[in-house]
Design a protein around this motif. Structure first.
Motif, PDB file in Angstrom:
ATOM      1  N   TYR A 262      45.780  34.203  38.435  1.00  0.00           N
ATOM      2  CA  TYR A 262      45.009  34.719  37.307  1.00  0.00           C
ATOM      3  C   TYR A 262      43.592  34.146  37.298  1.00  0.00           C
ATOM      4  N   TYR A 263      43.479  32.855  37.630  1.00  0.00           N
ATOM      5  CA  TYR A 263      42.153  32.226  37.663  1.00  0.00           C
ATOM      6  C   TYR A 263      41.272  32.861  38.732  1.00  0.00           C
ATOM      7  N   ALA A 264      41.850  33.110  39.903  1.00  0.00           N
ATOM      8  CA  ALA A 264      41.077  33.745  40.969  1.00  0.00           C
ATOM      9  C   ALA A 264      40.678  35.165  40.595  1.00  0.00           C
ATOM     10  N   LEU A 265      41.585  35.898  39.911  1.00  0.00           N
ATOM     11  CA  LEU A 265      41.268  37.259  39.496  1.00  0.00           C
ATOM     12  C   LEU A 265      40.142  37.267  38.478  1.00  0.00           C
ATOM     13  N   LEU A 266      40.201  36.353  37.504  1.00  0.00           N
ATOM     14  CA  LEU A 266      39.118  36.275  36.506  1.00  0.00           C
ATOM     15  C   LEU A 266      37.796  35.896  37.164  1.00  0.00           C
ATOM     16  N   GLY A 267      37.858  34.993  38.166  1.00  0.00           N
ATOM     17  CA  GLY A 267      36.631  34.636  38.862  1.00  0.00           C
ATOM     18  C   GLY A 267      36.026  35.805  39.596  1.00  0.00           C
ATOM     19  N   GLN A 268      36.860  36.647  40.209  1.00  0.00           N
ATOM     20  CA  GLN A 268      36.345  37.835  40.901  1.00  0.00           C
ATOM     21  C   GLN A 268      35.709  38.818  39.925  1.00  0.00           C
ATOM     22  N   ILE A 269      36.334  38.954  38.745  1.00  0.00           N
ATOM     23  CA  ILE A 269      35.798  39.896  37.741  1.00  0.00           C
ATOM     24  C   ILE A 269      34.460  39.390  37.202  1.00  0.00           C
ATOM     25  N   ASN A 270      34.331  38.080  36.937  1.00  0.00           N
ATOM     26  CA  ASN A 270      33.094  37.523  36.373  1.00  0.00           C
ATOM     27  C   ASN A 270      31.930  37.605  37.357  1.00  0.00           C
ATOM     28  N   LYS A 271      32.236  37.595  38.657  1.00  0.00           N
ATOM     29  CA  LYS A 271      31.169  37.662  39.660  1.00  0.00           C
ATOM     30  C   LYS A 271      30.582  39.052  39.798  1.00  0.00           C
ATOM     31  N   ARG A 272      31.273  40.066  39.301  1.00  0.00           N
ATOM     32  CA  ARG A 272      30.775  41.440  39.435  1.00  0.00           C
ATOM     33  C   ARG A 272      29.686  41.734  38.406  1.00  0.00           C
TER      34      ARG A 272
END
Length: 272
Positions: A262-272
């Protein structure tokens, strides 16, 4: 077509439909009567009704024996749900095992609720099917051969879909029931829920080893101590979350993996 002519044409068609329905109108007592096996032979819902009959939900006879069969199906479903609840509450199953038990239990619970609603309002379901049959027959008479061919096509599709669902359930059952023997050989696993008494664990092996010692000629103090050891060894010392999931190393690792995902997924979303 002028508006007045179109209105007269629609009014005439509606009158013909009402007339056809009135000619085939049955008394209310006949509408709510129990279906027979022969009555369902030419029904649009023949396959559906007969499947429900074999599952104890739609009586095609007034025999008291069939209602005993319905009660047995109902009680067996409740027993399956109770077995799953006991296994989840008192068993030592992991997260994967409990996750597999819950879908089966919820499916059984939905079936029990539907069966209860049907048994409560079964006369209304009889009347609904009879009225549907009369409506289909009236439309076939008014429209001629084209409507009859269309009705046969719809009937074929309805029956094919019903048979497909039954075949899918049968295949799932045939695969699910022997799966514990294949996936867990020698562990005496049950097909659905696992009861505490059926799980063979190293705690049980410790109890058998303690019982097999030479305790018959020992002192009373030793026998009492041995009894305490045997009883305590049959209960695994674990911390559970809500009496559902054991809090152990396996559970901790799975939670850490899920949290990192979940942390990695949120990090990918915030970078967009």
């Amino acid at each position: 077509m002028p508006q007045a002519t179109r209105g007269a044409y629609l009014s005439q068609e509606l009158t013909q439909v009402k007339s056809g329905l009135q000619q085939r109108e049955l008394p209310i007592s006949d509408e709510t009567a129990t279906f027979t096996w022969s009555e369902t032979a030419g029904s649009l819902l023949k396959v559906n009704i007969r499947i429900l009959f074999f599952n104890g939900a739609w009586p095609l006879t007034e025999s008291a024996l069939y209602y005993v069969y319905t009660a047995a199906v109902f009680l067996a479903s409740l027993a399956n749900m109770a077995e799953a609840a006991v296994g989840i509450a008192f068993g030592q199953g992991g997260m994967e095992e409990i996750t597999l038990v819950l879908p089966n239990t919820l499916t059984t619970a939905c079936g029990v609720v539907k069966l209860a609603f049907f048994l409560r309002d079964h006369r209304r379901y009889y009347a609904l099917v009879r009225r549907t049959e009369r409506l289909v027959m009236s439309q076939e008479e008014l429209a001629g051969g084209a409507a009859e061919a269309s009705a046969r096509d719809v009937s074929r599709r309805v029956r094919a879909f019903a048979l497909f669902v039954v075949a899918l359930i049968c295949v799932q059952g045939a695969v699910w029931c022997p799966m514990p023997l294949i996936a867990y050989p020698g562990e005496r696993k049950l097909p659905f829920g696992q009861l505490p008494s059926t799980n063979y664990t190293q705690a049980e092996a410790l109890s058998m080893a303690a019982y097999s010692c030479q305790w018959v000629e020992s002192s009373q103090c030793f026998k009492r101590s041995l009894a305490i050891v045997i009883l305590r060894a049959q209960q695994q010392l674990v911390i559970t979350a809500g009496h559902l999931y054991p809090v152990n190393r396996t559970t901790f690792v799975s939670l850490v993996n899920a949290s990192y995902s979940y942390y990695a997924l949120l990090g990918q979303i915030n970078k967009r």
